[in-house]
Design an enzyme around this catalytic site. Structure first.
Site, PDB file in Angstrom:
ATOM      1  N   CYS A 170      -4.939   8.265 -23.901  1.00  0.00           N
ATOM      2  CA  CYS A 170      -5.793   8.250 -22.740  1.00  0.00           C
ATOM      3  C   CYS A 170      -7.116   7.450 -23.122  1.00  0.00           C
ATOM      4  CB  CYS A 170      -6.414   9.764 -22.671  1.00  0.00           C
ATOM      5  SG  CYS A 170      -7.505   9.529 -21.266  1.00  0.00           S
ATOM      6  N   HIS A 171      -7.589   6.898 -22.226  1.00  0.00           N
ATOM      7  CA  HIS A 171      -8.962   6.074 -22.065  1.00  0.00           C
ATOM      8  C   HIS A 171     -10.176   6.523 -22.742  1.00  0.00           C
ATOM      9  CE1 HIS A 171      -7.099   4.166 -18.588  1.00  0.00           C
ATOM     10  NE2 HIS A 171      -7.702   2.973 -19.051  1.00  0.00           N
ATOM     11  N   ARG A 189       0.908   5.465 -18.789  1.00  0.00           N
ATOM     12  CA  ARG A 189       0.624   6.107 -20.040  1.00  0.00           C
ATOM     13  C   ARG A 189       1.819   5.976 -21.041  1.00  0.00           C
ATOM     14  NH1 ARG A 189      -3.766   7.465 -19.173  1.00  0.00           N
ATOM     15  NH2 ARG A 189      -4.766   9.435 -19.239  1.00  0.00           N
ATOM     16  N   CYS A 194      -4.648  16.041 -18.835  1.00  0.00           N
ATOM     17  CA  CYS A 194      -5.874  15.333 -18.580  1.00  0.00           C
ATOM     18  C   CYS A 194      -5.851  14.578 -17.248  1.00  0.00           C
ATOM     19  CB  CYS A 194      -6.155  14.253 -19.657  1.00  0.00           C
ATOM     20  SG  CYS A 194      -7.679  13.271 -19.550  1.00  0.00           S
ATOM     21  N   CYS A 202     -16.640  30.879 -15.579  1.00  0.00           N
ATOM     22  CA  CYS A 202     -14.931  31.274 -15.292  1.00  0.00           C
ATOM     23  C   CYS A 202     -14.840  32.299 -14.142  1.00  0.00           C
ATOM     24  CB  CYS A 202     -14.621  31.725 -16.717  1.00  0.00           C
ATOM     25  SG  CYS A 202     -13.947  30.327 -17.641  1.00  0.00           S
TER      26      CYS A 202
END
Ligand SMILES: NC(=O)c1ccc[n+]([C@@H]2O[C@H](COP(=O)([O-])OP(=O)(O)OC[C@H]3O[C@@H](n4cnc5c(N)ncnc54)[C@H](O)[C@@H]3O)[C@@H](O)[C@H]2O)c1
Ligand SMILES: [Zn+2]
Ligand SMILES: [Zn+2]
Length: 368
Positions: free
Chosen positions: A40-41, A362, A169, A98
Site C-alpha cells: 500500500c501507499h 494492488r 485497508c 467503540c
C-alpha cells in the site's frame, strides 16, 4: 521462532528481507502466519521518509491475510486455524468510541501503536537482541507476526486470503466511506474523485447503497475502465473544469454525495464545490501532504454543503470487515480486478516500483 521479514533499515533505501526472531504471543495477543499481504501507499510513504511520524528499524506491511497459529492468555474470540484479516484500525468493543455508533476510532491502543509497540509497550520482533518495532500495529511483510486480538477480523474460512487481504485497508476505506460515513441514499447521484483502491471501493459502496448515478473522475482512462466495472455509470477525465462539468451534468446543482480519494487538496476542493447546494455531502478519504490545507469558500457551506472526513471508512473492523467479505463471497463485490500483480516476499521492493508507476491497483505478496 525465526521468521523472514522485510525490514525498513533506513528511509529512502530498499527494504531488506532478513531473518528475525518473533516471540510468542503474550496476554491478549495472537500469532498469525501470513498467507498474503497487499502493498500500500502508506508502506511506501513511511519507507520513503516522507511520513514525519515514521521510525526504523521496523517491519512494514499492514494489509495482511493470515491464519492464527497460537493465542496468548485471555484471548477468547480467536483460536488456532481461524482465518483473519489484519486491522491497523482496531476495535476493542469497550472504549467510549467503540461503544458509540458515530465513530470507528478505537482509543484502546492508539499511543503504543503509534510508537511501534504492542499494547504492553514492548515488541515481539527482534534481531540479535535488538528490538525491531511493529508498524501500524501489524508488520505483515513477514512470514508471521504477533498482533493484538482486537486488531484482527475473523473472516469466512473459504475466502481466499490473497483477495481477502485487500479488505484490510483501501477497499474497506472506500466501501465504508459510502456506506458508513456518507450513508449514501438509494436513488442518489454520487461523484467519486480518484479510481485507485479507495475510489474504486467508494464506487462499489455507492452501487451497493443503490445510487442511481455514479460519476467517477480520474486522470487515467485505464482506471476509469475499472471504475465502470465497479458500477460507475459515467466517467470523466479530471481537469481544472471538473466542477463546471459536474454541475452541468447534474442540472446545475451538483451531486448529492461526493468522495475524494486522491490525497490532492485541489481535488478535495473540487469535491466540496461539486456537492449539491442544500444538502450535498463531500467526504474526504485522501491523506494530504504535511502542512497542506483544504481551501473552502464559506459560501459553499452556508448554502448547505457539508464536509466530512473518513478514516478506514468509519469501519468498525472486527464487526464489518467479515460482513464485507461475506458480500464479496456472495458475488456483490468484484475483487478480482484489483489484484494486478502477485509477488514473493523477496520482491517486495518491486511492489513499490509498480505502485510508483501506477501499474495496476494492488500488488499482493503471496507467502505461498
Ligand atoms: N482515510 C483512510 O483511512 C485511508 C486509507 C487508505 C488510503 N487513504 C488515502 O486515500 C488516497 C487514495 O488512495 P489509493 O490507494 O486509492 O491511491 P491511488 O494513488 O491508487 O489512487 C489515486 C487516484 O487518484 C487519481 N488522481 C490523481 N490526481 C487526480 C486529479 N487531479 N483528478 C482526478 N483523479 C486524480 C490517480 O490517477 C489515481 O488513480 C490516498 O491519499 C491514500 O493515502 C486513506
Ligand atoms: Zn493500506
Ligand atoms: Zn475501542
Amino acid at each position: 521462532m525465526k521468521i523472514r521479514a522485510a525490514v525498513l533499515e533506513s528511509f529512502g533505501a530498499p527494504l531488506e528481507v532478513q531473518e528475525l526472531e518473533l516471540a510468542e504471543p503474550r496476554a491478549g495477543e495472537v500469532l498469525l502466519r501470513l498467507m498474503a499481504c497487499g502493498v500500500c501507499h502508506t508502506d511506501l510513504f513511511t519507507a520513503s521518509g516522507a511520513d514525519p511520524s515514521g521510525y526504523s528499524p521496523t517491519v512494514l506491511g499492514h494489509e495482511g491475510g493470515g491464519v492464527v497459529e497460537s493465542v496468548g492468555e485471555g484471548v477468547s474470540s480467536l483460536a488456532p486455524g481461524d482465518h483473519v484479516v489484519t486491522l491497523f484500525s482496531p476495535q476493542c468493543r469497550e472504549c467510549e468510541h467503540c461503544l458509540d455508533s458515530r465513530t470507528n476510532l478505537c482509543l484502546a491502543i492508539r499511543e503504543q501503536q503509534g510508537l511501534g509497540h504492542l499494547p504492553d509497550g514492548t515488541t515481539r520482533l527482534s534481531r540479535d537482541g535488538e528490538e525491531i518495532r511493529h508498524f501500524m500495529g501489524c508488520s505483515t511483510f513477514a512470514e508471521a507476526t504477533v498482533m493484538p486480538e482486537i486488531a484482527l477480523a475473523k473472516v469466512h474460512p473459504e475466502a481466499p486470503l490473497d483477495r481477502a487481504c485487500l479488505f484490510a485497508c483501501g477497499l474497506s476505506t472506500g466501501l465504508g466511506a459510502a456506506m458508513n460515513t456518507a450513508k449514501v441514499a438509494a436513488g442518489s447521484t454520487c461523484v467519486v474523485f480518484g479510481a485507485g483502491m479507495v475510489g474504486l471501493g467508494a464506487v462499489a459502496g455507492c452501487r451497493l447503497q443503490g445510487a442511481e448515478r455514479i460519476v467517477c473522475v480520474d486522470l487515467s482512462e485505464e482506471r476509469l475502465e475499472l471504475a465502470r466495472g465497479q458500477g460507475a455509470t459515467e466517467t470523466l477525465v479530471g481537469g481544472p473544469d471538473t466542477v463546471e462539468r459536474i454541475t452541468e451534468m447534474t442540472g446545475g446543482f451538483g451531486a448529492d454525495y461526493t468522495f475524494e480519494a486522491t490525497g490532492n487538496v485541489a481535488v478535495m476542493r473540487q469535491a466540496v464545490e461539486s456537492a449539491r447546494m442544500g444538502w450535498g455531502l463531500a467526504t474526504m478519504c485522501g491523506v494530504a501532504g504535511k502542512g497542506e490545507t483544504l481551501d473552502v469558500v464559506p459560501r459553499f457551506l452556508i448554502t448547505g454543503r457539508r464536509v466530512a472526513g473518513s478514516s478506514f471508512g468509519g469501519v468498525k473492523g472486527r464487526d464489518q470487515v467479515p460482513q464485507f467479505v461475506e458480500r464479496w463471497l456472495a458475488g456483490e463485490i468484484d475483487v478480482e480486478p484489483f489484484v494486478s500483480h502477485k509477488l514473493s516476499l523477496d520482491e517486495v521492493n518491486r511492489g513499490f516500483e509498480l505502485m510508483e508507476a501506477q501499474d495496476g491497483i494492488r500488488s499482493v505478496i503471496d507467502f505461498g
